[in-house]
Design an enzyme around this catalytic site. Structure first.
Site, PDB file in Angstrom:
ATOM      1  N   TYR A 135       0.841  -1.202   0.000  1.00 37.72           N
ATOM      2  CA  TYR A 135       0.000   0.000   0.000  1.00 37.72           C
ATOM      3  C   TYR A 135       0.874   1.249   0.000  1.00 37.72           C
ATOM      4  CZ  TYR A 135      -3.280   3.541   1.728  1.00 37.72           C
ATOM      5  OH  TYR A 135      -4.041   4.674   1.883  1.00 37.72           O
ATOM      6  N   LYS A 139       0.956   4.315  -2.900  1.00 30.26           N
ATOM      7  CA  LYS A 139       0.666   5.714  -2.617  1.00 30.26           C
ATOM      8  C   LYS A 139       1.860   6.616  -2.935  1.00 30.26           C
ATOM      9  CE  LYS A 139      -3.633   5.592  -1.477  1.00 30.26           C
ATOM     10  NZ  LYS A 139      -4.644   6.277  -2.315  1.00 30.26           N
TER      11      LYS A 139
END
Length: 237
Positions: A135, A139
């Site tokens: 994740y 990002k």
């Protein structure tokens, strides 16, 4: 009044963003994964339209771009859709925003949802091909894409927004940040028409912040875009 697309808007920050934009008088096109994500309580009459597609699936990402073309050129696109866990994280959080950006007509304003967790992401783009993307990586990369577009696309303002760790379904009930403040910055950026707001910002609660250094590194920006072009077969243009 602006024509604005919000992805991942069936609930949480996305739905709050839609409601705020509609309340301001904007024409909002709402993206949701499928028809099951809509409920009888949804006030769809207030929306300009709805587009459907699973942003974890490449064919459906392309179809979302096709559906949006029926509305013409958007004034702003808010890439809000996101998931926390692999293997979908890289596709939903990075690849889908890239593909939609590359395939849609260039809007006046692009807004990509980032996270403070981007600061612990990796610059090792071999992870994209290997499918070992976290994740945090996803990002970092979508934030880099946002800032790369700020310098590459004249006439399009591009920003990344950290909405905070807010108590949504993804953030969890114990998240400490203010849910009500989580959508304000992207709504504020999407509706602005003045030229005084410089492109290429990384924002948290309407205040500029300093992102990971790699996001502003032109060499890393170029490597990321080449990697996404190779992964998808779609040039940025």
């Amino acid at each position: 009044m602006a024509l604005i697309l919000v992805t991942g808007a069936s609930s949480g920050l996305g739905r709050d963003t839609v409601n705020a934009l509609v309340d301001e008088g904007h024409d909002v096109v709402v993206h949701v994964r499928n028809t099951a994500r809509l409920t009888d309580a949804d006030d769809t009459a207030r929306w300009k339209g709805v587009v459907f597609g699973d942003l974890a699936d490449m064919d459906e990402i392309r179809d979302v771009a096709r559906q949006t073309s029926e509305f013409g050129r958007f004034d702003a696109v808010i890439h809000n859709a996101g998931v926390m866990h692999s293997p979908e994280a890289v596709t939903v959080n990075t690849v889908a925003p890239y593909v939609l950006t590359a395939l849609m007509d260039k809007p006046s304003r692009l807004i990509y949802l980032s996270s403070s967790m981007h600061r612990t992401g990796s610059t090792d783009l071999r992870r994209l091909a290997a499918g070992t993307v976290s994740y945090d990586d996803s990002k970092l990369w979508v934030t880099t894409l946002a800032l790369a577009l700020a310098s590459r696309w004249v006439g399009t303002v591009s920003h990344a927004v950290d909405p905070g760790w807010v108590p949504t379904r993804m953030g969890g009930a114990g998240a400490p940040d203010d849910l009500a403040a989580g959508h304000h910055t992207q709504v504020w950026l999407a509706g602005r028409h003045d030229a005084a707001l410089a492109t290429g910002g990384y924002w948290y609660h309407q205040q500029p912040q300093t992102p990971h250094p790699a996001t502003q590194d032109e060499e890393f920006q170029a490597r990321l875009i080449r990697a996404l072009e190779s992964r998808t077969g779609i040039p940025l243009g």
